[in-house]
Design a protein around this motif. Structure first.
Motif, PDB file in Angstrom:
ATOM      1  N   GLU A   6       4.741   1.591  -5.210  1.00 30.16           N
ATOM      2  CA  GLU A   6       5.271   0.239  -5.079  1.00 30.16           C
ATOM      3  C   GLU A   6       6.558   0.079  -5.866  1.00 30.16           C
ATOM      4  N   CYS A  22       6.342  -0.909  -0.512  1.00 24.24           N
ATOM      5  CA  CYS A  22       5.371   0.156  -0.758  1.00 24.24           C
ATOM      6  C   CYS A  22       5.634   1.281   0.231  1.00 24.24           C
ATOM      7  N   TRP A  36      -1.358  -5.951   0.773  1.00 28.41           N
ATOM      8  CA  TRP A  36      -1.066  -6.238  -0.627  1.00 28.41           C
ATOM      9  C   TRP A  36      -2.197  -7.075  -1.210  1.00 28.41           C
ATOM     10  N   CYS A  95      -0.512  -2.252  -3.631  1.00 26.82           N
ATOM     11  CA  CYS A  95      -0.435  -1.860  -2.235  1.00 26.82           C
ATOM     12  C   CYS A  95      -1.741  -1.166  -1.842  1.00 26.82           C
ATOM     13  N   GLY A 107      -2.076   1.756  -4.644  1.00 29.97           N
ATOM     14  CA  GLY A 107      -0.935   2.100  -5.455  1.00 29.97           C
ATOM     15  C   GLY A 107      -1.224   1.813  -6.911  1.00 29.97           C
TER      16      GLY A 107
END
Length: 116
Positions: A6, A22, A36, A95, A107
């Motif tokens: 990200e 991302c 998200w 993400c 993420g």
């Protein structure tokens, strides 16, 4: 394996805008959904917005009309455009990528801070 990176978080005043991005890499196949999530201190992680492989989008009620999610299939990216930010949007944004058979990846998170 899938890696998600990200970028785009930061500090912004209330009413301002930020764009999160991302990028996915690795063994990417049959991505079913990208999205998200966010987690504020002392709160559970919650869905902010998601987009399916077919382009269907879903937004949390709290961000409808202010945030827009978009995906670039060729570049394997998913972006979140955030407008009219409020202090209550302050959180770590993560993400997420989903694949068949329950595979799910996250993420590392990016901090978004909205000052009043």
């Amino acid at each position: 394996q899938v890696q998600l990176v990200e970028s785009g978080g930061g500090l912004v005043q209330a009413g301002g805008s930020l764009r999160l991005s991302c990028t996915a890499s690795g063994f990417l196949y049959s991505i079913t959904v990208m999205g998200w999530y966010r987690q504020a201190p002392g709160k559970q992680r919650e869905l902010v917005a998601s987009i399916t492989s077919g382009g269907n989008t879903n937004y949390a009620d709290s961000v409808k009309g202010r945030f827009t999610i978009s995906r670039d299939h060729a570049a394997n990216t998913v972006d979140l455009e955030m407008n009219s930010l409020k202090p209550e949007d302050t959180a770590v944004y993560y993400c997420n990528l989903g694949q068949p058979y329950g595979l799910n990846y996250w993420g590392q998170g990016t901090q978004v801070t909205v000052s009043s």
